[in-house]
Design a protein around this motif. Structure first.
Motif, PDB file in Angstrom:
ATOM      1  N   LYS A  76      34.296  -4.907  10.065  1.00  0.00           N
ATOM      2  CA  LYS A  76      34.122  -6.366  10.014  1.00  0.00           C
ATOM      3  C   LYS A  76      35.386  -7.087  10.447  1.00  0.00           C
ATOM      4  CE  LYS A  76      32.652 -10.079   6.909  1.00  0.00           C
ATOM      5  NZ  LYS A  76      32.199 -10.424   5.518  1.00  0.00           N
ATOM      6  N   GLU A  77      36.544  -6.529  10.100  1.00  0.00           N
ATOM      7  CA  GLU A  77      37.823  -7.157  10.463  1.00  0.00           C
ATOM      8  C   GLU A  77      38.305  -6.721  11.845  1.00  0.00           C
ATOM      9  OE1 GLU A  77      39.488  -9.391   8.713  1.00  0.00           O
ATOM     10  OE2 GLU A  77      38.129  -9.379   6.982  1.00  0.00           O
ATOM     11  N   ASP A  78      37.447  -5.976  12.570  1.00  0.00           N
ATOM     12  CA  ASP A  78      37.777  -5.473  13.904  1.00  0.00           C
ATOM     13  C   ASP A  78      39.039  -4.606  13.879  1.00  0.00           C
ATOM     14  OD1 ASP A  78      37.259  -5.124  16.605  1.00  0.00           O
ATOM     15  OD2 ASP A  78      38.548  -6.798  17.200  1.00  0.00           O
ATOM     16  N   LEU A  79      39.143  -3.790  12.821  1.00  0.00           N
ATOM     17  CA  LEU A  79      40.296  -2.903  12.664  1.00  0.00           C
ATOM     18  C   LEU A  79      39.917  -1.431  12.799  1.00  0.00           C
ATOM     19  CD1 LEU A  79      41.944  -4.765   9.660  1.00  0.00           C
ATOM     20  CD2 LEU A  79      42.841  -4.647  12.000  1.00  0.00           C
ATOM     21  N   TRP A  80      38.637  -1.170  13.055  1.00  0.00           N
ATOM     22  CA  TRP A  80      38.171   0.216  13.189  1.00  0.00           C
ATOM     23  C   TRP A  80      37.921   0.534  14.654  1.00  0.00           C
ATOM     24  CZ3 TRP A  80      37.718   4.252   9.821  1.00  0.00           C
ATOM     25  CH2 TRP A  80      37.065   5.395  10.301  1.00  0.00           C
ATOM     26  N   SER A  81      38.485   1.622  15.103  1.00  0.00           N
ATOM     27  CA  SER A  81      38.265   2.116  16.459  1.00  0.00           C
ATOM     28  C   SER A  81      38.007   3.609  16.392  1.00  0.00           C
ATOM     29  CB  SER A  81      39.490   1.830  17.336  1.00  0.00           C
ATOM     30  OG  SER A  81      39.438   2.578  18.535  1.00  0.00           O
ATOM     31  N   ASP A  82      36.954   4.066  17.033  1.00  0.00           N
ATOM     32  CA  ASP A  82      36.649   5.503  17.014  1.00  0.00           C
ATOM     33  C   ASP A  82      37.752   6.322  17.666  1.00  0.00           C
ATOM     34  OD1 ASP A  82      34.271   5.074  15.714  1.00  0.00           O
ATOM     35  OD2 ASP A  82      33.061   5.013  17.545  1.00  0.00           O
ATOM     36  N   ALA A  83      38.530   5.673  18.532  1.00  0.00           N
ATOM     37  CA  ALA A  83      39.607   6.393  19.221  1.00  0.00           C
ATOM     38  C   ALA A  83      40.807   6.628  18.319  1.00  0.00           C
ATOM     39  CB  ALA A  83      40.033   5.622  20.467  1.00  0.00           C
ATOM     40  N   SER A  84      41.090   5.681  17.415  1.00  0.00           N
ATOM     41  CA  SER A  84      42.313   5.773  16.607  1.00  0.00           C
ATOM     42  C   SER A  84      42.050   5.874  15.108  1.00  0.00           C
ATOM     43  CB  SER A  84      43.216   4.562  16.873  1.00  0.00           C
ATOM     44  OG  SER A  84      42.554   3.369  16.498  1.00  0.00           O
ATOM     45  N   CYS A  85      40.792   5.982  14.707  1.00  0.00           N
ATOM     46  CA  CYS A  85      40.458   6.079  13.287  1.00  0.00           C
ATOM     47  C   CYS A  85      39.616   7.327  13.047  1.00  0.00           C
ATOM     48  CB  CYS A  85      39.693   4.842  12.819  1.00  0.00           C
ATOM     49  SG  CYS A  85      40.592   3.291  13.076  1.00  0.00           S
ATOM     50  N   ARG A  86      39.767   7.911  11.882  1.00  0.00           N
ATOM     51  CA  ARG A  86      39.025   9.120  11.550  1.00  0.00           C
ATOM     52  C   ARG A  86      38.393   8.993  10.164  1.00  0.00           C
ATOM     53  NH1 ARG A  86      39.482   9.692  16.095  1.00  0.00           N
ATOM     54  NH2 ARG A  86      40.281  11.469  17.317  1.00  0.00           N
ATOM     55  N   GLU A  87      37.191   9.575  10.034  1.00  0.00           N
ATOM     56  CA  GLU A  87      36.476   9.627   8.765  1.00  0.00           C
ATOM     57  C   GLU A  87      36.027  11.065   8.546  1.00  0.00           C
ATOM     58  OE1 GLU A  87      32.568   7.602   6.566  1.00  0.00           O
ATOM     59  OE2 GLU A  87      33.000   7.194   8.666  1.00  0.00           O
ATOM     60  N   TYR A  88      36.370  11.630   7.385  1.00  0.00           N
ATOM     61  CA  TYR A  88      36.030  13.026   7.098  1.00  0.00           C
ATOM     62  C   TYR A  88      35.225  13.129   5.805  1.00  0.00           C
ATOM     63  CZ  TYR A  88      39.754  13.988  10.492  1.00  0.00           C
ATOM     64  OH  TYR A  88      40.535  14.024  11.624  1.00  0.00           O
ATOM     65  N   HIS A  89      34.114  13.856   5.871  1.00  0.00           N
ATOM     66  CA  HIS A  89      33.288  14.150   4.697  1.00  0.00           C
ATOM     67  C   HIS A  89      32.454  15.380   5.017  1.00  0.00           C
ATOM     68  CE1 HIS A  89      30.068  12.250   7.013  1.00  0.00           C
ATOM     69  NE2 HIS A  89      30.874  11.202   7.171  1.00  0.00           N
ATOM     70  N   SER A  90      31.556  15.757   4.133  1.00  0.00           N
ATOM     71  CA  SER A  90      30.814  17.009   4.296  1.00  0.00           C
ATOM     72  C   SER A  90      29.950  17.027   5.547  1.00  0.00           C
ATOM     73  CB  SER A  90      29.939  17.263   3.064  1.00  0.00           C
ATOM     74  OG  SER A  90      29.017  16.203   2.885  1.00  0.00           O
ATOM     75  N   LYS A  91      29.520  15.864   6.034  1.00  0.00           N
ATOM     76  CA  LYS A  91      28.633  15.795   7.203  1.00  0.00           C
ATOM     77  C   LYS A  91      29.391  15.515   8.503  1.00  0.00           C
ATOM     78  CE  LYS A  91      25.015  16.266   4.542  1.00  0.00           C
ATOM     79  NZ  LYS A  91      24.240  17.525   4.528  1.00  0.00           N
ATOM     80  N   THR A  92      30.703  15.481   8.440  1.00  0.00           N
ATOM     81  CA  THR A  92      31.497  15.205   9.644  1.00  0.00           C
ATOM     82  C   THR A  92      31.292  16.310  10.672  1.00  0.00           C
ATOM     83  OG1 THR A  92      33.180  14.026   8.375  1.00  0.00           O
ATOM     84  CG2 THR A  92      33.828  14.838  10.542  1.00  0.00           C
ATOM     85  N   ASP A  93      31.223  15.934  11.930  1.00  0.00           N
ATOM     86  CA  ASP A  93      31.050  16.892  13.016  1.00  0.00           C
ATOM     87  C   ASP A  93      32.152  17.954  12.951  1.00  0.00           C
ATOM     88  OD1 ASP A  93      31.716  17.734  16.036  1.00  0.00           O
ATOM     89  OD2 ASP A  93      29.590  17.189  15.892  1.00  0.00           O
ATOM     90  N   ILE A  94      31.765  19.188  13.178  1.00  0.00           N
ATOM     91  CA  ILE A  94      32.691  20.320  13.050  1.00  0.00           C
ATOM     92  C   ILE A  94      33.888  20.185  13.988  1.00  0.00           C
ATOM     93  CG2 ILE A  94      31.480  21.756  14.746  1.00  0.00           C
ATOM     94  CD1 ILE A  94      33.195  22.940  11.483  1.00  0.00           C
ATOM     95  N   GLU A  95      33.708  19.557  15.146  1.00  0.00           N
ATOM     96  CA  GLU A  95      34.809  19.402  16.092  1.00  0.00           C
ATOM     97  C   GLU A  95      35.902  18.512  15.521  1.00  0.00           C
ATOM     98  OE1 GLU A  95      35.311  21.071  18.924  1.00  0.00           O
ATOM     99  OE2 GLU A  95      33.518  22.184  18.304  1.00  0.00           O
ATOM    100  N   TYR A  96      35.498  17.475  14.776  1.00  0.00           N
ATOM    101  CA  TYR A  96      36.486  16.605  14.135  1.00  0.00           C
ATOM    102  C   TYR A  96      37.198  17.339  13.004  1.00  0.00           C
ATOM    103  CZ  TYR A  96      35.219  12.328  16.617  1.00  0.00           C
ATOM    104  OH  TYR A  96      35.040  11.378  17.581  1.00  0.00           O
ATOM    105  N   LYS A  97      36.452  18.165  12.257  1.00  0.00           N
ATOM    106  CA  LYS A  97      37.081  18.905  11.154  1.00  0.00           C
ATOM    107  C   LYS A  97      38.137  19.883  11.665  1.00  0.00           C
ATOM    108  CE  LYS A  97      33.491  18.610   7.618  1.00  0.00           C
ATOM    109  NZ  LYS A  97      32.572  19.354   6.731  1.00  0.00           N
ATOM    110  N   LYS A  98      37.968  20.371  12.878  1.00  0.00           N
ATOM    111  CA  LYS A  98      38.954  21.284  13.449  1.00  0.00           C
ATOM    112  C   LYS A  98      40.311  20.609  13.604  1.00  0.00           C
ATOM    113  CE  LYS A  98      35.747  24.269  16.009  1.00  0.00           C
ATOM    114  NZ  LYS A  98      35.295  24.712  17.359  1.00  0.00           N
TER     115      LYS A  98
END
Length: 287
Positions: A182-204
């Motif tokens: 909402k604050e335009d502070l999230w970018s998929d290029a520079s932000c990361r989110e990790y949890h049990s369903k996160t894509d395996i490539e990101y977990k690497k």
């Protein structure tokens, strides 16, 4: 009977009462050269007797199992390992239960010698979400302010004011990400989110944070990151959200995740007003 003939067996703590043959028990009971090692002893202690938020008994018959371990430890040398061993009295109570009357010698060390000072100094600033809208709003404002400072630091090329947000539930992860989007502070290029369903490539990426997080300035996660992950980049601020629910992570796991971010030597040398100060890490916690 087949296990009695084996020289080595692997048995879970939950199965000790039924899975360990008598010959193995007797070998411990009568062997002064035996050694019993409790790695992550604080977590083991919590499995028998919860002493923190959201910790549950995970042993079906805790007292009988403790009696068995005490019998096996009657002659053995007991070694207990955990960075959190002395964070409260749970580990000492567990050791006194399985080895009553035995002296306990504590050796305090660190994998990174330079981490001793910073890891001992934590400042936690609390806000309460339940019935306190003002404090929750203040927590949100701190999060947004830190994210803006982090964005500026990233764009300047320094990227030394990353923010680290540990959540207890997926709903909290969605709430935090929603605020940043909402604050335009999230970018998929520079932000990361990790949890049990996160894509395996990101977990690497967790295996090489020094390179994979070089251009990452915001990391939000649940208990995915614990003692098995080494974080080798600098963070400027930490946030933690807790929830008393059987579906959420226990607070100790959240704190263990935060511990990972200030183990580098420069925390003593580069004070950041919003986060690290003279080797101390400021944690903003929403309870």
């Amino acid at each position: 009977q087949r296990l009695d003939k084996r020289s080595r067996i692997i048995c879970s703590m939950q199965s000790l009462l039924h899975g360990v043959p008598s010959s193995v028990k007797e070998n411990f009971q009568n062997n002064s050269n035996a050694i019993i090692v409790f790695d992550e002893v604080r977590s083991i202690a919590a499995a028998f007797k919860p002493s923190g938020v959201n910790e549950d008994v995970r042993i079906a018959d805790p007292e009988r199992t403790l009696d068995l371990i005490a019998d096996m430890a009657s002659c053995a040398r007991v070694i207990a390992l955990d960075a959190d061993a002395l964070c409260d009295g749970a580990s000492v109570a567990f050791l006194n239960r399985i080895a009553p009357g035995r002296p306990i010698s504590a050796i305090l060390t660190s994998h990174h010698a330079h981490a001793d000072k910073p890891c001992m100094q934590r400042i936690v600033k609390l806000a309460f979400a339940c019935g306190a809208k003002k404090e929750k709003a203040l927590f949100k404002a701190k999060l947004v302010a830190a994210a803006k400072a982090s964005r500026i630091s990233l764009e300047s090329g320094a990227n030394d004011e990353r923010i680290f947000v540990v959540c207890s539930t997926r709903a909290q992860l969605d709430w935090v990400r929603g605020i940043l989007v909402k604050e335009d502070l999230w970018s998929d290029a520079s932000c990361r989110e990790y949890h049990s369903k996160t894509d395996i490539e990101y977990k690497k990426e967790l295996k090489d944070t020094q390179n994979k997080w070089k251009n990452v300035n915001i990391v939000i996660l649940n208990s995915t990151i614990t003692v098995a992950v080494n974080i080798e980049v600098r963070f400027g601020c930490a946030f933690m959200l807790t929830e008393r629910s059987t579906r959420s992570a226990c607070m100790r796991d959240n704190l263990q995740a935060i511990v990972r971010i200030w183990r580098k030597p420069e925390v003593d040398k580069l004070p950041v007003p919003n986060g690290f100060t003279n080797g101390r890490c400021v944690i903003y916690a929403l309870l």
